[in-house]
Design a protein around this motif. Sequence first.
Motif, PDB file in Angstrom:
ATOM      1  N   LEU A  50       0.827  -1.207   0.000  1.00  0.00           N
ATOM      2  CA  LEU A  50       0.000   0.000   0.000  1.00  0.00           C
ATOM      3  C   LEU A  50       0.866   1.265   0.000  1.00  0.00           C
ATOM      4  O   LEU A  50       0.456   2.300  -0.536  1.00  0.00           O
ATOM      5  CB  LEU A  50      -0.917   0.020   1.222  1.00  0.00           C
ATOM      6  CG  LEU A  50      -1.873  -1.163   1.418  1.00  0.00           C
ATOM      7  CD1 LEU A  50      -2.711  -0.959   2.671  1.00  0.00           C
ATOM      8  CD2 LEU A  50      -2.763  -1.355   0.205  1.00  0.00           C
ATOM      9  N   ARG A  51       2.037   1.196   0.605  1.00  0.00           N
ATOM     10  CA  ARG A  51       2.881   2.373   0.745  1.00  0.00           C
ATOM     11  C   ARG A  51       3.410   2.880  -0.603  1.00  0.00           C
ATOM     12  O   ARG A  51       3.684   4.073  -0.760  1.00  0.00           O
ATOM     13  CB  ARG A  51       4.063   2.062   1.667  1.00  0.00           C
ATOM     14  CG  ARG A  51       3.661   1.517   3.031  1.00  0.00           C
ATOM     15  CD  ARG A  51       4.891   1.294   3.901  1.00  0.00           C
ATOM     16  NE  ARG A  51       4.596   0.476   5.072  1.00  0.00           N
ATOM     17  CZ  ARG A  51       4.062   0.938   6.195  1.00  0.00           C
ATOM     18  NH1 ARG A  51       3.758   2.220   6.299  1.00  0.00           N
ATOM     19  NH2 ARG A  51       3.836   0.130   7.225  1.00  0.00           N
ATOM     20  N   GLY A  52       3.558   1.979  -1.556  1.00  0.00           N
ATOM     21  CA  GLY A  52       4.135   2.360  -2.840  1.00  0.00           C
ATOM     22  C   GLY A  52       3.341   3.406  -3.579  1.00  0.00           C
ATOM     23  O   GLY A  52       3.906   4.215  -4.333  1.00  0.00           O
ATOM     24  N   TYR A  53       2.029   3.434  -3.365  1.00  0.00           N
ATOM     25  CA  TYR A  53       1.179   4.387  -4.088  1.00  0.00           C
ATOM     26  C   TYR A  53       1.190   5.777  -3.465  1.00  0.00           C
ATOM     27  O   TYR A  53       0.573   6.704  -3.999  1.00  0.00           O
ATOM     28  CB  TYR A  53      -0.242   3.837  -4.178  1.00  0.00           C
ATOM     29  CG  TYR A  53      -0.307   2.551  -4.959  1.00  0.00           C
ATOM     30  CD1 TYR A  53      -0.329   2.554  -6.354  1.00  0.00           C
ATOM     31  CD2 TYR A  53      -0.309   1.316  -4.311  1.00  0.00           C
ATOM     32  CE1 TYR A  53      -0.361   1.375  -7.082  1.00  0.00           C
ATOM     33  CE2 TYR A  53      -0.345   0.131  -5.023  1.00  0.00           C
ATOM     34  CZ  TYR A  53      -0.371   0.166  -6.407  1.00  0.00           C
ATOM     35  OH  TYR A  53      -0.399  -1.021  -7.111  1.00  0.00           O
ATOM     36  N   ASP A  54       1.902   5.931  -2.333  1.00  0.00           N
ATOM     37  CA  ASP A  54       2.096   7.252  -1.730  1.00  0.00           C
ATOM     38  C   ASP A  54       3.268   7.991  -2.370  1.00  0.00           C
ATOM     39  O   ASP A  54       3.429   9.189  -2.154  1.00  0.00           O
ATOM     40  CB  ASP A  54       2.381   7.123  -0.229  1.00  0.00           C
ATOM     41  CG  ASP A  54       1.206   6.579   0.561  1.00  0.00           C
ATOM     42  OD1 ASP A  54       0.071   6.605   0.047  1.00  0.00           O
ATOM     43  OD2 ASP A  54       1.426   6.118   1.699  1.00  0.00           O
ATOM     44  N   ARG A  55       4.071   7.301  -3.130  1.00  0.00           N
ATOM     45  CA  ARG A  55       5.266   7.915  -3.708  1.00  0.00           C
ATOM     46  C   ARG A  55       4.902   8.906  -4.819  1.00  0.00           C
ATOM     47  O   ARG A  55       3.765   8.905  -5.316  1.00  0.00           O
ATOM     48  CB  ARG A  55       6.167   6.816  -4.296  1.00  0.00           C
ATOM     49  CG  ARG A  55       6.632   5.773  -3.306  1.00  0.00           C
ATOM     50  CD  ARG A  55       7.295   4.626  -4.048  1.00  0.00           C
ATOM     51  NE  ARG A  55       7.599   3.497  -3.177  1.00  0.00           N
ATOM     52  CZ  ARG A  55       7.767   2.254  -3.597  1.00  0.00           C
ATOM     53  NH1 ARG A  55       7.687   1.966  -4.901  1.00  0.00           N
ATOM     54  NH2 ARG A  55       8.027   1.280  -2.734  1.00  0.00           N
ATOM     55  N   PRO A  56       5.858   9.713  -5.232  1.00  0.00           N
ATOM     56  CA  PRO A  56       5.631  10.559  -6.420  1.00  0.00           C
ATOM     57  C   PRO A  56       5.248   9.682  -7.609  1.00  0.00           C
ATOM     58  O   PRO A  56       5.645   8.520  -7.686  1.00  0.00           O
ATOM     59  CB  PRO A  56       6.984  11.237  -6.636  1.00  0.00           C
ATOM     60  CG  PRO A  56       7.647  11.208  -5.297  1.00  0.00           C
ATOM     61  CD  PRO A  56       7.192   9.940  -4.636  1.00  0.00           C
ATOM     62  N   THR A  57       4.500  10.225  -8.523  1.00  0.00           N
ATOM     63  CA  THR A  57       3.948   9.446  -9.632  1.00  0.00           C
ATOM     64  C   THR A  57       4.998   8.598 -10.336  1.00  0.00           C
ATOM     65  O   THR A  57       4.780   7.396 -10.584  1.00  0.00           O
ATOM     66  CB  THR A  57       3.272  10.381 -10.648  1.00  0.00           C
ATOM     67  OG1 THR A  57       2.221  11.103 -10.001  1.00  0.00           O
ATOM     68  CG2 THR A  57       2.678   9.579 -11.813  1.00  0.00           C
ATOM     69  N   PHE A  58       6.142   9.166 -10.627  1.00  0.00           N
ATOM     70  CA  PHE A  58       7.152   8.434 -11.403  1.00  0.00           C
ATOM     71  C   PHE A  58       7.708   7.221 -10.662  1.00  0.00           C
ATOM     72  O   PHE A  58       8.240   6.303 -11.282  1.00  0.00           O
ATOM     73  CB  PHE A  58       8.307   9.371 -11.801  1.00  0.00           C
ATOM     74  CG  PHE A  58       9.183   9.787 -10.648  1.00  0.00           C
ATOM     75  CD1 PHE A  58      10.275   9.027 -10.266  1.00  0.00           C
ATOM     76  CD2 PHE A  58       8.905  10.940  -9.933  1.00  0.00           C
ATOM     77  CE1 PHE A  58      11.080   9.407  -9.199  1.00  0.00           C
ATOM     78  CE2 PHE A  58       9.708  11.326  -8.863  1.00  0.00           C
ATOM     79  CZ  PHE A  58      10.787  10.559  -8.492  1.00  0.00           C
ATOM     80  N   ALA A  59       7.573   7.205  -9.323  1.00  0.00           N
ATOM     81  CA  ALA A  59       8.157   6.126  -8.526  1.00  0.00           C
ATOM     82  C   ALA A  59       7.121   5.119  -8.042  1.00  0.00           C
ATOM     83  O   ALA A  59       7.459   4.196  -7.297  1.00  0.00           O
ATOM     84  CB  ALA A  59       8.896   6.721  -7.321  1.00  0.00           C
ATOM     85  N   GLN A  60       5.877   5.267  -8.447  1.00  0.00           N
ATOM     86  CA  GLN A  60       4.811   4.389  -7.984  1.00  0.00           C
ATOM     87  C   GLN A  60       4.797   3.045  -8.731  1.00  0.00           C
ATOM     88  O   GLN A  60       5.302   2.943  -9.853  1.00  0.00           O
ATOM     89  CB  GLN A  60       3.451   5.061  -8.194  1.00  0.00           C
ATOM     90  CG  GLN A  60       3.199   6.270  -7.334  1.00  0.00           C
ATOM     91  CD  GLN A  60       1.892   6.943  -7.701  1.00  0.00           C
ATOM     92  OE1 GLN A  60       1.093   6.421  -8.473  1.00  0.00           O
ATOM     93  NE2 GLN A  60       1.677   8.138  -7.158  1.00  0.00           N
TER      94      GLN A  60
END
Length: 212
Positions: A50-60
């Motif tokens: 779930l944490r991955g989708y909190d990243r900036p768009t390019f890093a999701q």
Amino acid sequence: MSDSAASPARASAGAEGRPAGPPAERPCGTCPYRKDVLSGLWAREEYDKLRGYDRPTFAQPVTLWLCHQHDRDSPRRRVCAGWAGCHDGTTLLAVRVALATGLLCPANARAVESYTSPVPLFASGSQAADHGLADLDTPSLEAVQAIAAFDRRRPAPTVRGEATTTPTPEMVQPIANLNRQPAALAQSEPAGDTPRADKPGIPPSKPDPAGS
């Protein structure tokens, strides 16, 4: 699957050309994004994703997060309402990739971007993950029963809509053990105590060799 993004090809694999449906009107009762959801329902790996989708768009991650109530190849498969309501859909890389690969049609992509949940959700994937992990090692009796009930509704353990067609004994056994526990726990656990499980939570999906 790994916590990192899968390839765009992987994101649309197995879909048989059917776009995923729009989010449901309200997140399901076991959705990890709901503030009122029980803690400890899912495997640690799933909460961590779930944490991955909190990243900036390019890093999701590029993997579209589908509702766990339906298998990936089900005609009823749809985008997770909690995921859509928690995040700003216009910044989700997975929505852009799904639209480009045909996993989402334009109308359903717009539905994700404009979705508003009628129930309170955590403000981020990290908050949802922290809540879910809090009772992972000592799930409540209600959580154990919810895991068992979920397993009985499904032909095989699946996670976020991505079906496992050939479950391994390692995946099935933890849930099979939990299925045998609720009735006995209800009779033997003193009021207020929390049952323990050796391997709590709905098992994670099989690691994705295509993930990076």
